[in-house]
Scaffold this motif. Structure first.
Motif, PDB file in Angstrom:
ATOM      1  N   VAL A   1       1.518   4.083 -26.995  1.00  0.00           N
ATOM      2  CA  VAL A   1       1.367   4.708 -28.309  1.00  0.00           C
ATOM      3  C   VAL A   1       2.528   5.680 -28.530  1.00  0.00           C
ATOM      4  O   VAL A   1       3.099   6.224 -27.579  1.00  0.00           O
ATOM      5  N   PRO A   2       2.906   5.899 -29.787  1.00  0.00           N
ATOM      6  CA  PRO A   2       4.003   6.834 -30.066  1.00  0.00           C
ATOM      7  C   PRO A   2       3.729   8.209 -29.477  1.00  0.00           C
ATOM      8  O   PRO A   2       2.606   8.727 -29.551  1.00  0.00           O
ATOM      9  N   GLY A   3       4.763   8.785 -28.890  1.00  0.00           N
ATOM     10  CA  GLY A   3       4.645  10.107 -28.295  1.00  0.00           C
ATOM     11  C   GLY A   3       4.419  10.073 -26.797  1.00  0.00           C
ATOM     12  O   GLY A   3       4.740  11.041 -26.104  1.00  0.00           O
ATOM     13  N   ASN A   4       3.830   8.983 -26.294  1.00  0.00           N
ATOM     14  CA  ASN A   4       3.734   8.811 -24.851  1.00  0.00           C
ATOM     15  C   ASN A   4       5.086   8.391 -24.293  1.00  0.00           C
ATOM     16  O   ASN A   4       6.038   8.134 -25.030  1.00  0.00           O
ATOM     17  N   HIS A   5       5.131   8.303 -22.964  1.00  0.00           N
ATOM     18  CA  HIS A   5       6.359   7.894 -22.284  1.00  0.00           C
ATOM     19  C   HIS A   5       6.086   6.635 -21.462  1.00  0.00           C
ATOM     20  O   HIS A   5       4.930   6.311 -21.167  1.00  0.00           O
ATOM     21  N   LEU A   6       7.167   5.948 -21.081  1.00  0.00           N
ATOM     22  CA  LEU A   6       6.991   4.772 -20.233  1.00  0.00           C
ATOM     23  C   LEU A   6       6.297   5.141 -18.926  1.00  0.00           C
ATOM     24  O   LEU A   6       5.573   4.324 -18.355  1.00  0.00           O
ATOM     25  N   GLY A   7       6.494   6.367 -18.474  1.00  0.00           N
ATOM     26  CA  GLY A   7       5.803   6.807 -17.266  1.00  0.00           C
ATOM     27  C   GLY A   7       4.300   6.825 -17.420  1.00  0.00           C
ATOM     28  O   GLY A   7       3.567   6.608 -16.451  1.00  0.00           O
ATOM     29  N   ASP A   8       3.811   7.049 -18.632  1.00  0.00           N
ATOM     30  CA  ASP A   8       2.365   7.015 -18.876  1.00  0.00           C
ATOM     31  C   ASP A   8       1.827   5.597 -18.744  1.00  0.00           C
ATOM     32  O   ASP A   8       0.735   5.381 -18.204  1.00  0.00           O
ATOM     33  N   VAL A   9       2.598   4.617 -19.232  1.00  0.00           N
ATOM     34  CA  VAL A   9       2.204   3.216 -19.095  1.00  0.00           C
ATOM     35  C   VAL A   9       2.182   2.822 -17.619  1.00  0.00           C
ATOM     36  O   VAL A   9       1.190   2.276 -17.107  1.00  0.00           O
ATOM     37  N   GLY A  10       3.280   3.096 -16.925  1.00  0.00           N
ATOM     38  CA  GLY A  10       3.365   2.729 -15.518  1.00  0.00           C
ATOM     39  C   GLY A  10       2.346   3.442 -14.656  1.00  0.00           C
ATOM     40  O   GLY A  10       1.776   2.857 -13.732  1.00  0.00           O
ATOM     41  N   ASN A  11       2.110   4.714 -14.940  1.00  0.00           N
ATOM     42  CA  ASN A  11       1.152   5.484 -14.152  1.00  0.00           C
ATOM     43  C   ASN A  11      -0.258   4.941 -14.294  1.00  0.00           C
ATOM     44  O   ASN A  11      -1.016   4.891 -13.307  1.00  0.00           O
ATOM     45  N   ALA A  12      -0.628   4.519 -15.504  1.00  0.00           N
ATOM     46  CA  ALA A  12      -1.970   3.962 -15.717  1.00  0.00           C
ATOM     47  C   ALA A  12      -2.158   2.694 -14.887  1.00  0.00           C
ATOM     48  O   ALA A  12      -3.213   2.479 -14.278  1.00  0.00           O
ATOM     49  N   ILE A  13      -1.129   1.857 -14.859  1.00  0.00           N
ATOM     50  CA  ILE A  13      -1.189   0.622 -14.075  1.00  0.00           C
ATOM     51  C   ILE A  13      -1.238   0.934 -12.591  1.00  0.00           C
ATOM     52  O   ILE A  13      -2.087   0.422 -11.853  1.00  0.00           O
ATOM     53  N   GLN A  14      -0.318   1.771 -12.146  1.00  0.00           N
ATOM     54  CA  GLN A  14      -0.220   2.093 -10.725  1.00  0.00           C
ATOM     55  C   GLN A  14      -1.491   2.745 -10.198  1.00  0.00           C
ATOM     56  O   GLN A  14      -1.997   2.384  -9.122  1.00  0.00           O
ATOM     57  N   THR A  15      -2.019   3.683 -10.949  1.00  0.00           N
ATOM     58  CA  THR A  15      -3.203   4.406 -10.488  1.00  0.00           C
ATOM     59  C   THR A  15      -4.393   3.465 -10.316  1.00  0.00           C
ATOM     60  O   THR A  15      -5.090   3.508  -9.291  1.00  0.00           O
ATOM     61  N   LEU A  16      -4.614   2.603 -11.301  1.00  0.00           N
ATOM     62  CA  LEU A  16      -5.744   1.686 -11.215  1.00  0.00           C
ATOM     63  C   LEU A  16      -5.581   0.707 -10.061  1.00  0.00           C
ATOM     64  O   LEU A  16      -6.533   0.449  -9.311  1.00  0.00           O
ATOM     65  N   ALA A  17      -4.382   0.183  -9.881  1.00  0.00           N
ATOM     66  CA  ALA A  17      -4.151  -0.773  -8.801  1.00  0.00           C
ATOM     67  C   ALA A  17      -4.308  -0.121  -7.437  1.00  0.00           C
ATOM     68  O   ALA A  17      -5.017  -0.641  -6.554  1.00  0.00           O
ATOM     69  N   GLU A  18      -3.660   1.004  -7.248  1.00  0.00           N
ATOM     70  CA  GLU A  18      -3.685   1.640  -5.922  1.00  0.00           C
ATOM     71  C   GLU A  18      -5.044   2.243  -5.604  1.00  0.00           C
ATOM     72  O   GLU A  18      -5.454   2.248  -4.434  1.00  0.00           O
ATOM     73  N   ASP A  19      -5.764   2.704  -6.608  1.00  0.00           N
ATOM     74  CA  ASP A  19      -7.115   3.207  -6.362  1.00  0.00           C
ATOM     75  C   ASP A  19      -8.039   2.100  -5.859  1.00  0.00           C
ATOM     76  O   ASP A  19      -9.058   2.376  -5.205  1.00  0.00           O
TER      77      ASP A  19
END
Length: 261
Positions: A139-157
């Motif tokens: 979404v506008p205003g977020n960063h690519l790090g927010d996208v990657g972090n959401a993916i990474q966190t769910l996978a690694e958890d």
């Protein structure tokens, strides 16, 4: 350079995206024991051309297929072959691309062949959920790090590995545009998202470690430990009204196809 698309251009991209999704759905319907990956490739190419488009992957950098067909431990860029026969218990990531009206639609899904193990089904389900989690952050205003972090966190958890060497990307007139879209990262870091950006979000998640290498064919990427990998992808437009999935068809906006349902 990041290319910002107008609303009219995003509407045009939906046509390519819809066609690419329909081609992907066709591939999934064929993912059964005894079928070769070359048969799937030929059917998808015929379908795309019949609808007035061209297979984006065919000849791209010398790639020989119209789809990427990656089985089990193959992460991405598997080459279709008449000698690769699907077997019960396999999973296959199929990546399709269609160029229509000068615009590219790019998506992937991991399909079950027969009945994989519960462990492998769990991998697919979480990877599919990683795709959804990443899209929700686009979404506008977020960063690519927010996208990657959401993916990474769910996978690694959930105990899975997140591939580092291969990432998502911008999409437009070319299949690969800026920016790169990693499946890992820190919140608030990286390129700031703005309306009009179009990106391919494509988590590549492994059952074991994320280390990988390329086979001698120069294309196919496999896990070092030989354990399975799953791959899901959608082309997504970032708009002021939220993320819009461009690679979807009328059957389902989330395309809950066989495999990872």
């Amino acid at each position: 350079m990041i290319h910002i698309k107008s609303s009219a251009q995003i509407d045009q991209m939906k046509q390519a995206g819809t066609l690419s999704k329909e081609a992907l759905r066709l591939a999934g319907s064929m993912a059964k024991p005894g079928v070769t990956t070359k048969e799937i490739d030929a059917a998808v190419e015929s379908f795309i051309r019949l609808h007035g488009a061209t297979p984006t992957f065919k000849g791209y950098g010398g790639f020989p297929g119209s789809i990427c067909s990656s089985i089990n431990e193959q992460i991405v860029h598997g080459i279709p072959s008449p000698n690769v026969v699907l077997s019960d218990g396999d999973i296959i990531s199929v990546d399709t691309g269609a160029t229509f009206g000068g615009w590219v639609g790019d998506n992937a899904w991991t399909f079950y062949v027969g009945n994989p193990t519960d462990a492998v089904k769990g991998l697919c389900e979480v990877t599919r959920d990683c795709l959804k989690a990443g899209i929700e952050q686009a979404v506008p205003g977020n960063h690519l790090g927010d996208v990657g972090n959401a993916i990474q966190t769910l996978a690694e958890d959930n105990g899975y590995g997140v591939v580092r060497g291969y990432v998502g990307h911008g999409v437009g007139k070319a299949m690969h545009e800026d920016p790169n879209v990693p499946n890992y990262g820190k919140k608030g870091r990286g390129v700031k998202l703005q309306a009009g950006m179009v990106i391919a979000i494509e988590p590549m998640i492994t059952l074991g470690d994320y280390d990988c290498h390329t086979l001698s064919n120069g294309w196919t990427v496999v896990t070092d430990d030989g354990l399975q990998a799953a791959h899901y992808e959608n082309t997504v437009a970032i708009t002021d009204d939220g993320p819009i999935i461009l690679t979807q068809d009328e059957e389902s906006p989330w395309c809950p196809m066989q495999g990872g349902e």
